[in-house]
Design a protein around this motif. Structure first.
Motif, PDB file in Angstrom:
ATOM      1  N   GLU A 142     -37.851 -42.618 -21.940  1.00  0.00           N
ATOM      2  CA  GLU A 142     -38.384 -41.543 -22.779  1.00  0.00           C
ATOM      3  C   GLU A 142     -39.036 -40.437 -21.964  1.00  0.00           C
ATOM      4  OE1 GLU A 142     -41.000 -43.004 -25.779  1.00  0.00           O
ATOM      5  OE2 GLU A 142     -39.663 -44.626 -26.319  1.00  0.00           O
ATOM      6  N   LEU A 143     -38.936 -40.496 -20.677  1.00  0.00           N
ATOM      7  CA  LEU A 143     -39.733 -39.598 -19.845  1.00  0.00           C
ATOM      8  C   LEU A 143     -38.940 -38.419 -19.298  1.00  0.00           C
ATOM      9  CD1 LEU A 143     -41.703 -42.356 -17.930  1.00  0.00           C
ATOM     10  CD2 LEU A 143     -42.431 -41.064 -19.934  1.00  0.00           C
ATOM     11  N   PHE A 144     -38.122 -37.798 -20.149  1.00  0.00           N
ATOM     12  CA  PHE A 144     -37.440 -36.602 -19.681  1.00  0.00           C
ATOM     13  C   PHE A 144     -37.344 -35.559 -20.777  1.00  0.00           C
ATOM     14  CE2 PHE A 144     -34.265 -39.627 -20.942  1.00  0.00           C
ATOM     15  CZ  PHE A 144     -33.265 -38.913 -21.549  1.00  0.00           C
ATOM     16  N   CYS A 145     -37.025 -34.332 -20.360  1.00  0.00           N
ATOM     17  CA  CYS A 145     -37.112 -33.167 -21.243  1.00  0.00           C
ATOM     18  C   CYS A 145     -38.517 -33.111 -21.838  1.00  0.00           C
ATOM     19  CB  CYS A 145     -36.038 -33.179 -22.315  1.00  0.00           C
ATOM     20  SG  CYS A 145     -34.380 -32.969 -21.661  1.00  0.00           S
ATOM     21  N   LYS A 146     -39.482 -33.059 -20.938  1.00  0.00           N
ATOM     22  CA  LYS A 146     -40.884 -33.171 -21.343  1.00  0.00           C
ATOM     23  C   LYS A 146     -41.390 -31.916 -22.038  1.00  0.00           C
ATOM     24  CE  LYS A 146     -41.927 -36.322 -17.614  1.00  0.00           C
ATOM     25  NZ  LYS A 146     -42.630 -36.529 -16.370  1.00  0.00           N
ATOM     26  N   LEU A 147     -42.215 -32.156 -23.023  1.00  0.00           N
ATOM     27  CA  LEU A 147     -42.956 -31.121 -23.738  1.00  0.00           C
ATOM     28  C   LEU A 147     -44.433 -31.488 -23.643  1.00  0.00           C
ATOM     29  CD1 LEU A 147     -40.766 -30.906 -26.951  1.00  0.00           C
ATOM     30  CD2 LEU A 147     -40.768 -29.320 -25.034  1.00  0.00           C
ATOM     31  N   PRO A 148     -45.311 -30.573 -23.966  1.00  0.00           N
ATOM     32  CA  PRO A 148     -46.735 -30.927 -23.934  1.00  0.00           C
ATOM     33  C   PRO A 148     -47.084 -32.129 -24.817  1.00  0.00           C
ATOM     34  CG  PRO A 148     -46.482 -28.559 -24.118  1.00  0.00           C
ATOM     35  CD  PRO A 148     -45.112 -29.156 -24.255  1.00  0.00           C
ATOM     36  N   THR A 149     -46.287 -32.370 -25.853  1.00  0.00           N
ATOM     37  CA  THR A 149     -46.553 -33.487 -26.769  1.00  0.00           C
ATOM     38  C   THR A 149     -45.838 -34.766 -26.375  1.00  0.00           C
ATOM     39  OG1 THR A 149     -44.754 -32.721 -28.179  1.00  0.00           O
ATOM     40  CG2 THR A 149     -46.975 -31.971 -28.731  1.00  0.00           C
ATOM     41  N   GLY A 150     -45.020 -34.742 -25.308  1.00  0.00           N
ATOM     42  CA  GLY A 150     -44.307 -35.934 -24.861  1.00  0.00           C
ATOM     43  C   GLY A 150     -42.847 -35.642 -24.591  1.00  0.00           C
ATOM     44  N   GLY A 151     -42.073 -36.698 -24.344  1.00  0.00           N
ATOM     45  CA  GLY A 151     -40.655 -36.540 -24.068  1.00  0.00           C
ATOM     46  C   GLY A 151     -39.876 -36.150 -25.309  1.00  0.00           C
ATOM     47  N   LEU A 152     -38.962 -35.211 -25.161  1.00  0.00           N
ATOM     48  CA  LEU A 152     -38.148 -34.744 -26.283  1.00  0.00           C
ATOM     49  C   LEU A 152     -36.960 -35.673 -26.519  1.00  0.00           C
ATOM     50  CD1 LEU A 152     -37.413 -32.547 -28.368  1.00  0.00           C
ATOM     51  CD2 LEU A 152     -36.213 -31.353 -26.534  1.00  0.00           C
ATOM     52  N   LEU A 153     -36.347 -36.133 -25.447  1.00  0.00           N
ATOM     53  CA  LEU A 153     -35.137 -36.945 -25.540  1.00  0.00           C
ATOM     54  C   LEU A 153     -35.350 -38.299 -24.893  1.00  0.00           C
ATOM     55  CD1 LEU A 153     -32.591 -34.166 -24.563  1.00  0.00           C
ATOM     56  CD2 LEU A 153     -33.133 -34.977 -26.854  1.00  0.00           C
ATOM     57  N   SER A 154     -34.526 -39.263 -25.282  1.00  0.00           N
ATOM     58  CA  SER A 154     -34.634 -40.602 -24.713  1.00  0.00           C
ATOM     59  C   SER A 154     -33.251 -41.235 -24.645  1.00  0.00           C
ATOM     60  CB  SER A 154     -35.566 -41.460 -25.558  1.00  0.00           C
ATOM     61  OG  SER A 154     -35.034 -41.664 -26.841  1.00  0.00           O
ATOM     62  N   VAL A 155     -33.179 -42.281 -23.835  1.00  0.00           N
ATOM     63  CA  VAL A 155     -31.992 -43.130 -23.784  1.00  0.00           C
ATOM     64  C   VAL A 155     -32.346 -44.398 -24.539  1.00  0.00           C
ATOM     65  CG1 VAL A 155     -30.432 -44.437 -22.293  1.00  0.00           C
ATOM     66  CG2 VAL A 155     -31.280 -42.215 -21.535  1.00  0.00           C
ATOM     67  N   ASN A 156     -31.479 -44.811 -25.427  1.00  0.00           N
ATOM     68  CA  ASN A 156     -31.717 -46.022 -26.205  1.00  0.00           C
ATOM     69  C   ASN A 156     -31.487 -47.265 -25.366  1.00  0.00           C
ATOM     70  OD1 ASN A 156     -32.318 -44.689 -28.629  1.00  0.00           O
ATOM     71  ND2 ASN A 156     -30.145 -44.476 -29.095  1.00  0.00           N
ATOM     72  N   GLU A 157     -32.240 -48.288 -25.664  1.00  0.00           N
ATOM     73  CA  GLU A 157     -32.064 -49.583 -25.030  1.00  0.00           C
ATOM     74  C   GLU A 157     -30.829 -50.257 -25.601  1.00  0.00           C
ATOM     75  OE1 GLU A 157     -34.571 -53.696 -24.251  1.00  0.00           O
ATOM     76  OE2 GLU A 157     -35.559 -51.966 -25.145  1.00  0.00           O
ATOM     77  N   GLY A 158     -30.130 -51.017 -24.765  1.00  0.00           N
ATOM     78  CA  GLY A 158     -29.028 -51.836 -25.241  1.00  0.00           C
ATOM     79  C   GLY A 158     -27.647 -51.220 -25.138  1.00  0.00           C
ATOM     80  N   VAL A 159     -27.530 -50.046 -24.546  1.00  0.00           N
ATOM     81  CA  VAL A 159     -26.222 -49.409 -24.363  1.00  0.00           C
ATOM     82  C   VAL A 159     -25.579 -49.998 -23.110  1.00  0.00           C
ATOM     83  CG1 VAL A 159     -25.039 -47.226 -23.919  1.00  0.00           C
ATOM     84  CG2 VAL A 159     -27.027 -47.285 -25.448  1.00  0.00           C
ATOM     85  N   PRO A 160     -24.318 -50.425 -23.161  1.00  0.00           N
ATOM     86  CA  PRO A 160     -23.670 -50.929 -21.948  1.00  0.00           C
ATOM     87  C   PRO A 160     -23.730 -49.880 -20.836  1.00  0.00           C
ATOM     88  CG  PRO A 160     -22.316 -51.394 -23.865  1.00  0.00           C
ATOM     89  CD  PRO A 160     -23.426 -50.487 -24.325  1.00  0.00           C
ATOM     90  N   ILE A 161     -24.088 -50.326 -19.623  1.00  0.00           N
ATOM     91  CA  ILE A 161     -24.275 -49.337 -18.560  1.00  0.00           C
ATOM     92  C   ILE A 161     -22.965 -48.633 -18.202  1.00  0.00           C
ATOM     93  CG2 ILE A 161     -26.340 -50.423 -17.621  1.00  0.00           C
ATOM     94  CD1 ILE A 161     -24.619 -51.301 -15.221  1.00  0.00           C
ATOM     95  N   THR A 162     -21.837 -49.280 -18.455  1.00  0.00           N
ATOM     96  CA  THR A 162     -20.572 -48.596 -18.170  1.00  0.00           C
ATOM     97  C   THR A 162     -20.422 -47.351 -19.057  1.00  0.00           C
ATOM     98  OG1 THR A 162     -19.480 -50.170 -19.658  1.00  0.00           O
ATOM     99  CG2 THR A 162     -19.352 -50.619 -17.295  1.00  0.00           C
ATOM    100  N   ASP A 163     -20.844 -47.435 -20.299  1.00  0.00           N
ATOM    101  CA  ASP A 163     -20.787 -46.280 -21.199  1.00  0.00           C
ATOM    102  C   ASP A 163     -21.791 -45.206 -20.780  1.00  0.00           C
ATOM    103  OD1 ASP A 163     -18.855 -47.573 -22.722  1.00  0.00           O
ATOM    104  OD2 ASP A 163     -20.294 -48.291 -24.217  1.00  0.00           O
ATOM    105  N   ALA A 164     -23.002 -45.638 -20.460  1.00  0.00           N
ATOM    106  CA  ALA A 164     -24.037 -44.682 -20.062  1.00  0.00           C
ATOM    107  C   ALA A 164     -23.670 -43.966 -18.771  1.00  0.00           C
ATOM    108  CB  ALA A 164     -25.378 -45.395 -19.920  1.00  0.00           C
ATOM    109  N   LEU A 165     -23.109 -44.702 -17.812  1.00  0.00           N
ATOM    110  CA  LEU A 165     -22.721 -44.077 -16.543  1.00  0.00           C
ATOM    111  C   LEU A 165     -21.548 -43.121 -16.719  1.00  0.00           C
ATOM    112  CD1 LEU A 165     -23.131 -47.092 -14.100  1.00  0.00           C
ATOM    113  CD2 LEU A 165     -24.539 -45.013 -14.197  1.00  0.00           C
TER     114      LEU A 165
END
Length: 90
Positions: A12-35
């Protein structure tokens, strides 16, 4: 360790805004798809970078490179973290 059984962790620590991260990567996605998605994002970064190098870019292209790169890094970090977690559990 089989890459098919390795999945992403939540990032959750990317595309940061003053209120926190805007975007996140979900848990549980096969790494082959994410890569695969990270690779596509980095291909866009490469193309935009070449345009800037050739002098054929718009000012907004630099922002696009920044955001695409940050998204790709988030995906890769989620994959690495997932692989390390899987390795530690074995």
């Amino acid at each position: 360790m089989s890459s098919l059984s390795v999945v992403t962790t939540r990032q959750e620590l990317f595309c940061k805004l003053p209120t926190g991260g805007l975007l996140s990567v979900n848990e549980g996605v096969p790494i082959t798809d994410a890569l695969e998605h990270a690779s596509c994002l980095l291909a866009c970064v490469n193309s935009l970078s070449a345009s800037i190098g050739d002098g054929n870019a718009e000012p907004v292209d630099a922002y696009a490179i920044q955001y695409l790169n940050e998204l790709a890094k988030g995906l890769i970090d989620a994959c690495v973290s997932g692989a390390l977690r899987k390795e530690a559990s074995q």
